[in-house]
Write a protein that holds these residues in place. Structure first.
Motif, short mmCIF file in Angstrom:
data_model
loop_
_atom_site.label_atom_id
_atom_site.label_comp_id
_atom_site.label_asym_id
_atom_site.label_seq_id
_atom_site.Cartn_x
_atom_site.Cartn_y
_atom_site.Cartn_z
N MET A 69 0.82 -1.20 0.00
CA MET A 69 0.00 0.00 0.00
C MET A 69 0.86 1.26 0.00
O MET A 69 0.55 2.25 -0.67
N HIS A 70 1.95 1.22 0.76
CA HIS A 70 2.88 2.36 0.77
C HIS A 70 3.38 2.65 -0.64
O HIS A 70 3.43 3.80 -1.07
N GLN A 71 3.73 1.60 -1.37
CA GLN A 71 4.23 1.76 -2.73
C GLN A 71 3.14 2.24 -3.68
O GLN A 71 3.37 3.11 -4.53
N GLU A 72 1.95 1.68 -3.55
CA GLU A 72 0.90 1.96 -4.52
C GLU A 72 0.28 3.35 -4.37
O GLU A 72 0.01 4.01 -5.36
N SER A 73 0.03 3.78 -3.15
CA SER A 73 -0.71 5.03 -2.97
C SER A 73 -0.09 5.98 -1.97
O SER A 73 -0.63 7.08 -1.76
N SER A 74 1.00 5.59 -1.32
CA SER A 74 1.57 6.38 -0.22
C SER A 74 0.51 6.66 0.85
O SER A 74 0.51 7.72 1.47
N PHE A 75 -0.40 5.70 1.03
CA PHE A 75 -1.47 5.77 2.04
C PHE A 75 -2.43 6.94 1.79
O PHE A 75 -3.03 7.47 2.73
N ARG A 76 -2.61 7.32 0.53
CA ARG A 76 -3.58 8.35 0.18
C ARG A 76 -4.87 7.69 -0.27
O ARG A 76 -4.85 6.77 -1.08
N SER A 77 -5.98 8.17 0.23
CA SER A 77 -7.26 7.49 0.02
C SER A 77 -7.85 7.71 -1.37
O SER A 77 -8.57 6.85 -1.88
N ASN A 78 -7.59 8.85 -1.97
CA ASN A 78 -8.30 9.21 -3.21
C ASN A 78 -7.38 9.39 -4.40
O ASN A 78 -7.68 10.14 -5.33
N VAL A 79 -6.24 8.71 -4.41
CA VAL A 79 -5.26 8.91 -5.47
C VAL A 79 -5.65 8.13 -6.73
O VAL A 79 -6.13 6.99 -6.65
N HIS A 80 -5.51 8.77 -7.88
CA HIS A 80 -5.71 8.15 -9.19
C HIS A 80 -4.35 7.97 -9.87
O HIS A 80 -3.34 8.51 -9.42
N THR A 81 -4.37 7.24 -10.97
CA THR A 81 -3.19 7.24 -11.84
C THR A 81 -3.14 8.57 -12.59
O THR A 81 -4.05 9.39 -12.48
N ARG A 82 -2.07 8.79 -13.35
CA ARG A 82 -1.91 10.05 -14.06
C ARG A 82 -3.07 10.28 -15.04
O ARG A 82 -3.62 9.33 -15.60
N ARG A 83 -3.40 11.55 -15.25
CA ARG A 83 -4.46 11.91 -16.18
C ARG A 83 -4.01 11.75 -17.63
O ARG A 83 -2.84 11.86 -17.96
N THR A 84 -5.01 11.50 -18.48
CA THR A 84 -4.79 11.63 -19.92
C THR A 84 -5.26 13.01 -20.35
O THR A 84 -6.03 13.67 -19.63
N HIS A 85 -4.81 13.45 -21.51
CA HIS A 85 -5.17 14.79 -22.00
C HIS A 85 -5.51 14.74 -23.49
O HIS A 85 -4.92 13.94 -24.24
N ILE A 86 -6.44 15.57 -23.88
CA ILE A 86 -6.75 15.76 -25.29
C ILE A 86 -5.90 16.91 -25.81
O ILE A 86 -5.87 17.99 -25.20
N PHE A 87 -5.22 16.67 -26.91
CA PHE A 87 -4.32 17.69 -27.48
C PHE A 87 -3.27 18.12 -26.45
O PHE A 87 -2.80 19.26 -26.51
N TRP A 88 -2.92 17.23 -25.54
CA TRP A 88 -1.89 17.48 -24.53
C TRP A 88 -2.25 18.62 -23.56
O TRP A 88 -1.43 19.08 -22.79
N VAL A 89 -3.49 19.09 -23.61
CA VAL A 89 -3.88 20.26 -22.81
C VAL A 89 -5.10 19.98 -21.94
O VAL A 89 -5.10 20.23 -20.73
N ILE A 90 -6.15 19.44 -22.52
CA ILE A 90 -7.43 19.28 -21.82
C ILE A 90 -7.43 17.97 -21.04
O ILE A 90 -7.29 16.89 -21.63
N PRO A 91 -7.57 18.02 -19.70
CA PRO A 91 -7.63 16.78 -18.91
C PRO A 91 -8.80 15.91 -19.34
O PRO A 91 -9.91 16.42 -19.53
N TRP A 92 -8.55 14.60 -19.49
CA TRP A 92 -9.61 13.72 -19.97
C TRP A 92 -9.39 12.31 -19.41
O TRP A 92 -8.70 11.49 -19.97
N GLY A 93 -9.98 12.06 -18.23
CA GLY A 93 -9.87 10.74 -17.65
C GLY A 93 -8.48 10.45 -17.09
O GLY A 93 -7.67 11.35 -16.89
#
Length: 212
Positions: A69-93
């Motif tokens: 768990m320490h490795q995966e989330s650093s014990f943070r409850s609401n952490v996601h993986t990195r965001r994807t972006h449309i045209f490298w600018v607009i956050p999208w999922g």
């Protein structure tokens, strides 16, 4: 015009809401000293009691899922993986659906709920820890990795049961290095816990209420 009793009631409501928000924030905030399992359990008493209940349930030392768990989330409850972006600018999922303390993907989490006959939330510590113990148990049964082998358990946790059997990790030097760190942290956590486990038990009434 507001009367004094009404003003006082409103003031008490505001204070109560602020206190509840502060307590909620404290409950979900990562531990202050994440590299010391004793410090984590002293600070997060609810985590300690949940971990001890699950040690008894799964017969897996909490040092193993806690290191993962320490490795995966650093014990943070609401952490996601990195965001994807449309045209490298607009956050999208997000790159994957991995979320929460255990960084469990949505489909794997739903499979766990179905097969284990439980329901829970990935941003709830006890639920996430139960998922991890379930996964570790299945890894032992499917890939024959001892539950105390945090290094190889992490490889299977990261690449999946089938991926571990296919040795997909073998071409990922970075993942092998991370797994080594997880294994070393699990050993450190266990040494720390062995030294402080008697101090962590608390008084009779704390132990009594924790098991209700």
């Amino acid at each position: 015009m507001l009367t004094m009793p009404v003003v006082m009631r409103q003031a008490r409501l505001v204070v109560s809401l602020a206190l509840m928000a502060a307590l909620a924030a404290c409950a979900t905030a990562p531990p202050t000293h994440p590299n010391d399992l004793c410090a984590i359990y002293h600070e997060k008493r609810g985590w300690y009691h949940a971990a001890m209940r699950q040690e008894a349930k799964w017969n897996i030392p909490s040092s193993v899922p806690m290191a993962i768990m320490h490795q995966e989330s650093s014990f943070r409850s609401n952490v996601h993986t990195r965001r994807t972006h449309i045209f490298w600018v607009i956050p999208w999922g997000y790159i994957t659906t991995a979320y929460g303390y255990a960084q469990a993907k949505t489909d794997v989490w739903h499979d766990y709920e179905r097969r284990a006959g439980v329901s829970g939330s990935r941003d709830n510590f006890a639920d996430a820890l139960n998922f991890m113990n379930w996964y570790i148990t299945n890894t032992r049964q499917i890939d024959h990795i001892p539950v105390t082998d945090a290094n190889r358990q992490y490889l299977a946790y990261h690449d999946g049961w089938g991926g571990y059997r296919r040795r997909t990790y073998a071409s990922k030097a970075w993942l092998i290095n991370v797994a080594d760190k997880v294994g070393a942290r699990a050993q450190l956590y266990q040494r720390q816990f062995d030294r402080c486990k008697d101090d962590l038990k608390g008084g009779f009434w704390e132990r009594f209420w924790s098991w209700l």
